[in-house]
Design a protein around this motif. Structure first.
Motif: not given
Length: 281
Positions: A173-175, A177-183, A197-198, A201-205
């Motif tokens: 799934e697309p990941v 930086l906002k997902m990291a901020k939200d967490q 290096g990307r 994936c756990c930031l998304a799910f």
């Protein structure tokens, strides 16, 4: 009808129908239909499906794997190592800007797939002809991304567990930086990047879990009336499931998130002021 999930080399997985009603068990090897031939893999799951749920073009399980088949598979793995060396030499000869990642023989040797990464598109037609002349079989050169490369190699993440992409994730799934901020995670690249290096994936799910946990919790920087006084939300610690509050004297206290939610619901306090916390990019 049974639908069988079969795992091949480097975590590659596909679904097959058990139209012959063979007695299959997870953990056993089986031989399945493949592209113009046969392939062999490990059964990792078996589920029931109605005829309507089975795709018309789904390939089927042909038979149980024998001891001889398993021995043949071990021989094939050795052949793949040699094929890797040969292809690497050919890549250098053709001066192609590509990184060879892995080689996979089809079980019946009717096809060899070479996986590689590259910054852009590669014209490898001459390389394919060269390899076909060496191996006398069909050649498939497949360009993959860095996430797929990590999946094929497998490994451990910073959490200490096997890579998600190599265990249970089927699609990437697309990941963002906002997902990291939200967490409320530190935005240091080394802290939020995976083995590929990307962004991990756990930031998304895992995002939905964090959102559910912090729902109805004031943002960091908010000033609220609770616990008999005025407090400021200093930090939300998702891992400990606590909120750090400071009173007007600057004294800090840790409060479980659920306890704060109950307090807010019970006293319906007014949020005096919300200050968006500075988040370093």
């Amino acid at each position: 009808m049974e639908i069988v999930e079969v795992q091949f080399k480097a975590q590659r997985k596909e679904f097959f129908k058990n139209s012959k009603a063979l007695y299959l068990k997870t953990g056993n090897y089986c031989v399945v239909q493949a592209d113009r031939g046969e392939d062999m893999g490990l059964i990792i799951s078996i589920t029931q499906a109605t005829p309507e749920e089975v795709e018309a073009d789904m390939k089927e399980v042909l038979r149980h794997a024998t001891e001889k088949d398993i021995e043949t598979l071990e021989v094939i793995r050795e052949k793949e190592k040699e094929a890797m060396k040969i292809c690497q030499l050919k890549v250098v000869e053709h001066d192609l800007p590509m990184k060879l990642v892995d080689v996979e023989y089809q079980f019946d040797s009717n096809k060899i797939t070479f996986y590689f990464t590259s910054e852009g598109r590669i014209d490898f037609r001459e390389l394919v002809k060269d390899l076909a002349g060496v191996f006398k079989t069909r050649i498939d050169l497949r360009q993959i991304g860095v996430r797929d490369e990590a999946r094929r190699f497998d490994g451990l993440g910073m959490c200490g567990r096997r890579l998600c992409c190599a265990t249970f994730l089927k699609d990437f799934e697309p990941v963002t930086l906002k997902m990291a901020k939200d967490q409320h995670l530190p935005l240091t690249p080394s802290k939020i990047s995976g083995a590929c290096g990307r962004l991990m994936c756990c930031l998304a799910f895992e995002l939905d879990y964090y959102k559910d946990l912090t729902r109805n919790v004031p943002k960091v920087g908010s000033k609220i009336n609770c616990f008999g006084g005025k407090h400021r939300v200093e930090k939300i610690d998702i891992f400990k499931e606590v909120v750090v509050l400071s009173d007007e004297e600057g004294e800090q206290m840790e409060v479980p998130i659920e306890k704060l939610k109950q307090e807010l619901c019970a006293e319906t306090p007014d949020i005096i002021e919300e200050e968006q916390a500075d988040v370093s990019e």
